[in-house]
Design a protein around this motif. Sequence first.
Motif, PDB file in Angstrom:
ATOM      1  N   MET A  56      10.812   5.972  -3.443  1.00  0.00           N
ATOM      2  CA  MET A  56       9.651   7.015  -2.975  1.00  0.00           C
ATOM      3  C   MET A  56       8.557   6.348  -2.132  1.00  0.00           C
ATOM      4  SD  MET A  56       8.781   7.786  -7.172  1.00  0.00           S
ATOM      5  CE  MET A  56       6.873   8.011  -6.844  1.00  0.00           C
ATOM      6  N   PRO A  57       8.398   5.226  -1.743  1.00  0.00           N
ATOM      7  CA  PRO A  57       7.551   4.774  -0.653  1.00  0.00           C
ATOM      8  C   PRO A  57       7.957   5.297   0.895  1.00  0.00           C
ATOM      9  CG  PRO A  57       7.907   2.858  -2.222  1.00  0.00           C
ATOM     10  CD  PRO A  57       8.720   4.035  -2.640  1.00  0.00           C
ATOM     11  N   ALA A  58       9.524   5.519   0.766  1.00  0.00           N
ATOM     12  CA  ALA A  58       9.765   6.088   2.171  1.00  0.00           C
ATOM     13  C   ALA A  58       9.194   7.423   2.595  1.00  0.00           C
ATOM     14  CB  ALA A  58      11.231   5.890   2.355  1.00  0.00           C
ATOM     15  N   LEU A  59       8.736   8.101   1.541  1.00  0.00           N
ATOM     16  CA  LEU A  59       8.342   9.425   1.938  1.00  0.00           C
ATOM     17  C   LEU A  59       6.971   9.369   2.548  1.00  0.00           C
ATOM     18  CD1 LEU A  59      10.855   9.908   0.171  1.00  0.00           C
ATOM     19  CD2 LEU A  59       9.537  11.933  -0.923  1.00  0.00           C
ATOM     20  N   VAL A  60       6.052   8.258   2.228  1.00  0.00           N
ATOM     21  CA  VAL A  60       4.753   8.292   2.802  1.00  0.00           C
ATOM     22  C   VAL A  60       4.691   7.866   4.197  1.00  0.00           C
ATOM     23  CG1 VAL A  60       2.667   7.015   2.514  1.00  0.00           C
ATOM     24  CG2 VAL A  60       3.981   7.473   0.575  1.00  0.00           C
ATOM     25  N   ASP A  61       4.404   8.606   5.007  1.00  0.00           N
ATOM     26  CA  ASP A  61       4.549   8.735   6.390  1.00  0.00           C
ATOM     27  C   ASP A  61       3.393   7.756   6.941  1.00  0.00           C
ATOM     28  OD1 ASP A  61       2.344  10.449   6.662  1.00  0.00           O
ATOM     29  OD2 ASP A  61       3.768  12.073   7.168  1.00  0.00           O
ATOM     30  N   ASP A  62       3.208   7.197   8.075  1.00  0.00           N
ATOM     31  CA  ASP A  62       2.318   6.509   8.668  1.00  0.00           C
ATOM     32  C   ASP A  62       0.888   7.310   8.849  1.00  0.00           C
ATOM     33  OD1 ASP A  62       3.888   4.408   9.096  1.00  0.00           O
ATOM     34  OD2 ASP A  62       4.413   4.671  11.216  1.00  0.00           O
ATOM     35  N   GLU A  63       1.104   8.649   9.000  1.00  0.00           N
ATOM     36  CA  GLU A  63      -0.234   9.410   9.238  1.00  0.00           C
ATOM     37  C   GLU A  63      -0.959   9.393   7.609  1.00  0.00           C
ATOM     38  OE1 GLU A  63      -1.768  13.999   9.899  1.00  0.00           O
ATOM     39  OE2 GLU A  63       0.416  13.530  10.249  1.00  0.00           O
ATOM     40  N   VAL A  92       0.846  -1.208   0.077  1.00  0.00           N
ATOM     41  CA  VAL A  92      -0.043  -0.056  -0.004  1.00  0.00           C
ATOM     42  C   VAL A  92       0.845   1.207   0.000  1.00  0.00           C
ATOM     43  CG1 VAL A  92      -1.798   1.277   1.172  1.00  0.00           C
ATOM     44  CG2 VAL A  92      -1.934  -1.320   1.046  1.00  0.00           C
ATOM     45  N   ARG A  93       2.033   1.276   0.833  1.00  0.00           N
ATOM     46  CA  ARG A  93       2.818   2.438   0.943  1.00  0.00           C
ATOM     47  C   ARG A  93       3.355   2.630  -0.651  1.00  0.00           C
ATOM     48  NH1 ARG A  93       4.812   4.474   5.729  1.00  0.00           N
ATOM     49  NH2 ARG A  93       4.227   2.228   6.772  1.00  0.00           N
ATOM     50  N   ARG A  94       3.672   1.594  -1.268  1.00  0.00           N
ATOM     51  CA  ARG A  94       4.241   1.770  -2.529  1.00  0.00           C
ATOM     52  C   ARG A  94       3.388   2.385  -3.437  1.00  0.00           C
ATOM     53  NH1 ARG A  94       8.614  -0.030  -5.767  1.00  0.00           N
ATOM     54  NH2 ARG A  94       9.620  -0.773  -3.637  1.00  0.00           N
ATOM     55  N   GLN A  95       1.987   1.859  -3.554  1.00  0.00           N
ATOM     56  CA  GLN A  95       1.019   2.509  -4.393  1.00  0.00           C
ATOM     57  C   GLN A  95       0.863   3.836  -4.179  1.00  0.00           C
ATOM     58  OE1 GLN A  95       0.190   0.444  -6.602  1.00  0.00           O
ATOM     59  NE2 GLN A  95      -1.216   1.740  -7.822  1.00  0.00           N
ATOM     60  N   ILE A  96       0.791   4.123  -2.612  1.00  0.00           N
ATOM     61  CA  ILE A  96       0.426   5.544  -2.457  1.00  0.00           C
ATOM     62  C   ILE A  96       1.199   6.378  -3.007  1.00  0.00           C
ATOM     63  CG2 ILE A  96       0.259   7.217  -0.569  1.00  0.00           C
ATOM     64  CD1 ILE A  96      -1.190   5.077   1.043  1.00  0.00           C
ATOM     65  N   SER A  97       2.539   6.051  -2.933  1.00  0.00           N
ATOM     66  CA  SER A  97       3.756   6.790  -3.733  1.00  0.00           C
ATOM     67  C   SER A  97       3.606   7.037  -5.068  1.00  0.00           C
ATOM     68  CB  SER A  97       4.911   6.325  -3.213  1.00  0.00           C
ATOM     69  OG  SER A  97       5.528   5.153  -3.861  1.00  0.00           O
ATOM     70  N   PHE A  98       3.006   5.803  -5.804  1.00  0.00           N
ATOM     71  CA  PHE A  98       2.905   5.720  -7.092  1.00  0.00           C
ATOM     72  C   PHE A  98       2.044   6.990  -7.498  1.00  0.00           C
ATOM     73  CE2 PHE A  98       0.469   4.260 -10.785  1.00  0.00           C
ATOM     74  CZ  PHE A  98       1.223   4.382 -11.580  1.00  0.00           C
ATOM     75  N   TYR A  99       0.662   6.685  -6.870  1.00  0.00           N
ATOM     76  CA  TYR A  99      -0.403   7.663  -7.267  1.00  0.00           C
ATOM     77  C   TYR A  99      -0.134   9.013  -6.800  1.00  0.00           C
ATOM     78  CZ  TYR A  99      -3.889   3.738  -8.175  1.00  0.00           C
ATOM     79  OH  TYR A  99      -4.237   2.650  -8.653  1.00  0.00           O
TER      80      TYR A  99
END
Length: 328
Positions: free
Chosen positions: A268-275, A227-234
């Motif tokens: 890129m996924p590392a930039l998607v924080d837990d919040e 999910v984190r990877r997909q959020i970073s992609f979108y």
Amino acid sequence: MKIDARLDTSLTAVAGDVRAIEEIGFDGAWNTENRADPFLSLTLACEHSTRIAVGPSVAIAFARTPMTVAYPSWDLQRFSEGRLILGLGSQIRPHVAKRFSMPWSEPADRMREFVLALRAIWHTWSTGDRLEHRGRFYEHSLMAPAFTPATNPYGPPPVFLAAVGPRMLQVAAEEADGLFVHPFCTETYLRDVIVPEVTAHRPADAAPLQIALSPFVALDESDVEAVRRQISFYGSTPAYRRVLELHGQGDLQTELHRMSKEGRWDEMPALVDDELLHAMCAVGSPDEAARSLRQRYGGVADRLRLNRPGDAPPPPQHFAELVDALRR
């Protein structure tokens, strides 16, 4: 609230998956046009199911014409005995123009006319009336008996549109039977932006617009990372910036977009924080995820497609306990 599954487009997997989807107790199954034509696998899904709704979420409208969509959807509606829901989306300019080599202009106006032309074709097939659609983008004015499909006793399928921006949301509210909300969405964006927008534009004499969500769900750590990877992609796509801005993370879109242009997808996924992750994803055990989904979307969503992103969806059994928990 209906509970739906993601359906693989792999022709070798469809029959077994759709049978399992029915056995588990899902209400519908939706595939996505990424790497394969969605209508091929939907034919198998219709053949190997008896109860659930099926459809594309979504087929790319602008990669086709209204006529090339009208034929397979008419046939699938008849073959499934009325269980098809036709989901259409516009895609973005680079894919339509450079991947499909099709014209792109004024996407909201074009989509409105696409739906109107589609309904005009179906009307002709249903009634025998002369086909007479002449618009800015499409002309359909020839339908000889030799090219008219067999009678469909179930009528045309309902049409759901995918929409993100205000103009496409308006088109969906005014012309469609349902709305497919993009997975890159939060409860706040749904309730504060999307629902008021479609409510304002829904004709008073129309049936309520059905709202179909595809929320991310993570039941284990591998799900979380997917999910984190997909959020970073979108999030790298400018069209989805409004969602991030609503949550004070507009600058994240700028950075993700820059990194995508540099080909730094794995960073890129590392930039998607837990919040942000938890704002877009129901995380936890099946019982915890079920409570989260009910609290966020109960009373708003008509359909939920459980969404674990990745190149291939997990088997339907991955969500069996969650479906049971949602039913309880």
